[in-house]
Design an enzyme around this catalytic site. Structure first.
Site, short mmCIF file in Angstrom:
data_model
loop_
_atom_site.label_atom_id
_atom_site.label_comp_id
_atom_site.label_asym_id
_atom_site.label_seq_id
_atom_site.Cartn_x
_atom_site.Cartn_y
_atom_site.Cartn_z
N GLU A 213 0.88 -1.47 -0.06
CA GLU A 213 0.03 0.08 -0.12
C GLU A 213 0.93 1.14 -0.12
O GLU A 213 0.52 2.16 -0.71
CB GLU A 213 -0.83 0.08 1.13
CG GLU A 213 -2.00 -0.98 1.30
CD GLU A 213 -1.69 -2.12 2.03
OE1 GLU A 213 -0.31 -2.56 2.16
OE2 GLU A 213 -2.36 -2.96 2.44
N GLY A 267 5.75 -1.30 15.01
CA GLY A 267 5.07 -0.55 14.09
C GLY A 267 4.10 0.32 15.09
O GLY A 267 3.92 1.57 14.90
N ARG A 268 3.44 -0.42 15.75
CA ARG A 268 2.29 0.13 16.70
C ARG A 268 2.89 1.22 17.71
O ARG A 268 2.02 1.61 18.34
CB ARG A 268 1.18 -0.71 16.82
CG ARG A 268 1.70 -1.92 17.61
CD ARG A 268 0.59 -3.33 17.65
NE ARG A 268 1.07 -4.10 18.14
CZ ARG A 268 1.82 -5.21 17.68
NH1 ARG A 268 1.96 -5.02 16.27
NH2 ARG A 268 2.18 -6.25 17.66
N HIS A 384 -25.05 9.54 20.23
CA HIS A 384 -26.04 9.58 19.37
C HIS A 384 -26.00 8.60 18.17
O HIS A 384 -26.94 8.49 17.30
CB HIS A 384 -26.25 10.93 18.73
CG HIS A 384 -26.66 11.86 19.60
ND1 HIS A 384 -27.89 12.41 20.14
CD2 HIS A 384 -25.71 12.63 20.46
CE1 HIS A 384 -27.64 13.33 21.15
NE2 HIS A 384 -26.26 13.45 21.43
N LYS A 512 -2.26 -10.88 3.09
CA LYS A 512 -1.25 -10.34 2.26
C LYS A 512 -1.00 -11.46 1.16
O LYS A 512 -0.75 -10.73 0.29
CB LYS A 512 0.02 -9.62 3.05
CG LYS A 512 -0.58 -8.58 3.85
CD LYS A 512 0.94 -8.16 4.40
CE LYS A 512 0.85 -7.10 5.47
NZ LYS A 512 2.22 -6.96 6.19
O1 F6P Z 1 -0.20 -4.91 8.66
C1 F6P Z 1 0.68 -4.82 9.84
C2 F6P Z 1 1.55 -4.02 9.65
O2 F6P Z 1 3.03 -4.91 9.76
C3 F6P Z 1 1.68 -3.19 11.08
O3 F6P Z 1 2.06 -3.70 12.27
C4 F6P Z 1 2.62 -2.06 10.74
O4 F6P Z 1 2.42 -0.99 11.46
C5 F6P Z 1 2.07 -1.89 9.37
O5 F6P Z 1 1.76 -3.29 8.73
C6 F6P Z 1 3.03 -0.89 8.42
O6 F6P Z 1 4.41 -1.66 8.20
P1 F6P Z 1 5.31 -0.95 7.61
O7 F6P Z 1 5.78 0.13 8.52
O8 F6P Z 1 6.63 -1.98 7.56
O9 F6P Z 1 5.25 -0.50 6.32
#
Ligand code: F6P
Length: 546
Positions: A213, A267-268, A384, A512
């Site tokens: 993406e 990532g999170r 609401h 994926k």
């Molecule tokens: O979809 C899962 C994931 O690996 C997340 O944990 C991460 O935050 C996101 O995709 C984006 O990954 P990247 O930073 O490698 O593009």
């Protein structure tokens, strides 16, 4: 190997205590103990955590705290803070806490102190963001870069998106920011139709730099820029945040404009690193650092405070009590603050990607419930929409209300009405309204006996629905840091109790992989083996697209 948590003695005590006390009414507990509110309120500086409106008493809290001890929570917290490789499936340390280690004490991974590199990247982020904000780093045509476009997904999007929105009041007045995450072309189109190439800086954020993406969106934006300003403009309008320098330079971004981070940051959990560069661009490094300081204050509280007074620990234990004993599988977060409206969305990834697991760290399938379904939205809006179910539905959903005492926009009586609603919801969820009370109210309003009979049940509320109320002074960078770190540690504690690895996310892989096999079929004449539904859907969509 850890003893399965549901075989611990605290778990057994909780199970039997639950059986005898599951119908205890909070309103009775309040009536019995006039100190209940103060007994069950904790604070850290200007953050107050009132958990008195929960289905707990001294005994259930004691057993929950025993559970924390029985799973060796203290040692596990120390293991995280000291850089042990607690992400066992990926053999990685988990050190988002190092990113905001303002004391700068050394933290070793593989015998190497990680702090010098963290400080170096922070200094680089400061230098770059100052240069952009003060107009020293300009676009290819010499104009100031005032539009920041963050391209990333998941943890590379949600943190910056949530935090820039939460801190809107701190934005540089001449700057604006945009987010492109979804692969849907409309996401690119929406942003690209709103910005001017000469004044736009694209920040491509991807830990792996392989996420389809993000790379597809980045390529589209790159082409758009080149069409407008030429190939040479890329170096002035694109920067990257990644752990993967090879892929970054293959993409055509100058690695001088690449900001690194490390595989000990998931990532999170990454918005505290260079992943938060869009935040720093919008609010300035000083405010970004205040956010780190707030998170650090929560880290120290979490690491050093006895469990009885430890906000994330208590939050986590309440979640265990509801999820594993009462069977409440959802959890709602309701900020009564417009600028925090994306916090629930952020917490959805933080919590569900971390604790949505069914194999434990001893490689065994789990036989108890793990991570809850997280949802939410800003009050009063959500009152609401889904609050009907929360008040009268058959599912009981524990809630967090986040209530800033002071608004950034104290216009007339807006804020008092907002706060009144937040507090009223907590009280209503707890007290409810009996059928008799509803009947009395209907009679008082002039309804005749038949009408009262017909309506009284519809107008009743079961109540006894648990809520936490988190009061903060104001949503400023420091407070935001505290709030987010509080939830991170809550998720951590629950992961420890459930004996899972909260730091991998293998559950996102299967979809994926399958998308990669379907893509060539949609684009050409390839055929892969699928179930008949998927094959039919591929043919149908191809036919329509022709
Ligand atoms: O979809 C899962 C994931 O690996 C997340 O944990 C991460 O935050 C996101 O995709 C984006 O990954 P990247 O930073 O490698 O593009």
């Amino acid at each position: 190997m850890n003893k399965p948590v549901n075989k611990t003695s605290a778990w057994k005590k909780l199970t039997s205590y639950y059986r005898w006390h599951k119908n205890d009414e909070m309103k009775d507990l309040f009536a019995k103990d006039k100190d209940r509110a103060s007994k069950y309120t904790l604070n850290l500086e200007n953050l107050y955590f009132d958990y008195s409106k929960n289905r707990i008493d001294e005994k259930s809290m004691r057993y929950l705290l025993d559970l924390a001890k029985e799973v060796n929570l203290k040692e596990k917290i120390e293991a995280m803070f000291s850089g042990e490789k607690i992400n066992i499936t990926e053999n990685r340390a988990v050190l988002h806490v190092a990113l905001r280690n303002r004391q700068n004490t050394p933290i070793y991974v593989d015998n190497k102190d990680v702090m010098p590199e963290i400080n170096e990247v922070l200094a680089k982020v400061k230098k770059f963001t100052d240069a952009v904000r003060f107009g020293e780093f300009k676009g290819a045509t010499g104009k100031k870069l005032t539009n920041i476009v963050n391209i990333g997904i998941g943890g590379s999007d949600l943190g910056p998106y949530m935090a820039t929105t939460a801190l809107k009041e701190y934005w540089a007045k001449d700057m604006n920011c945009y987010f492109i995450s979804n692969i849907d072309g409309s996401a690119c189109e929406d942003v690209l139709s709103s910005v001017d190439p000469e004044t736009t800086l694209f920040v491509v954020v991807s830990k792996t730099f392989t996420t389809i993406e993000t790379l597809t969106n980045a390529r589209t934006c790159r082409k758009w820029l080149i069409d407008a300003l030429g190939e040479h403009a890329v170096a002035k309008h694109f920067i990257a945040v990644s752990t993967n320098a090879t892929e970054v330079s293959k993409f055509g971004i100058n690695t001088d404009n690449m900001f690194g981070f490390w595989n000990f940051v998931g990532g999170r959990y990454s918005m505290w690193s260079a992943v938060g560069i869009s935040i720093a661009l919008m609010v300035g490094m000083e405010n970004f650092e205040k956010m780190l300081e707030g998170a650090n204050a929560m880290d120290l509280h979490f690491r050093n405070t006895e469990f009885e007074k430890n906000i994330p620990v208590i939050m986590a234990l309440l979640g265990i009590w509801y999820n594993n004993f009462f069977g409440f599988k959802e959890y709602g977060v309701i900020p009564y603050d417009q600028d925090l409206r994306f916090l629930p969305k952020y917490l959805q990834q933080l919590d569900m990607e971390s604790n949505g697991k069914s194999v434990d760290i001893d490689n065994k399938f789990i036989k108890y419930s793990t991570g809850p379904i997280i949802f939410g939205g800003a009050g009063t809006d959500v009152q609401h929409s889904f609050f009907q179910l929360l008040h009268q539905g058959t599912n009981i959903v524990p809630l967090d209300f986040i209530v800033p005492a002071i608004s950034h926009n104290e216009i007339g009586e807006h804020h008092e009405i907002l706060v009144a609603n937040a507090l009223a919801q907590g009280e209503a969820m707890m007290r409810g309204k009996t059928v008799e009370e509803a009947a009395e109210e209907l009679a008082k309003s002039g309804k005749n006996a038949d009408e009262v009979k017909a309506l009284k049940r519809y107008k009743s509320f079961p109540g006894n629905r648990p809520t936490n109320t988190i009061v903060v002074k104001k949503v400023d960078p420091y407070t935001l840091g505290m709030l987010v770190a509080m939830y991170e540690h809550k998720v951590f504690v629950q992961g420890i109790i459930w004996n899972i690895d909260s730091f991998d996310q293998m559950g996102v892989e299967l979809g994926k992989q399958m998308a990669l096999s379907i893509l060539p079929e949609l684009q050409g004449n390839a055929y892969n083996k699928h179930d008949s539904s998927t094959s039919n859907l591929i043919s149908l969509i191809k036919k329509i697209r022709k």
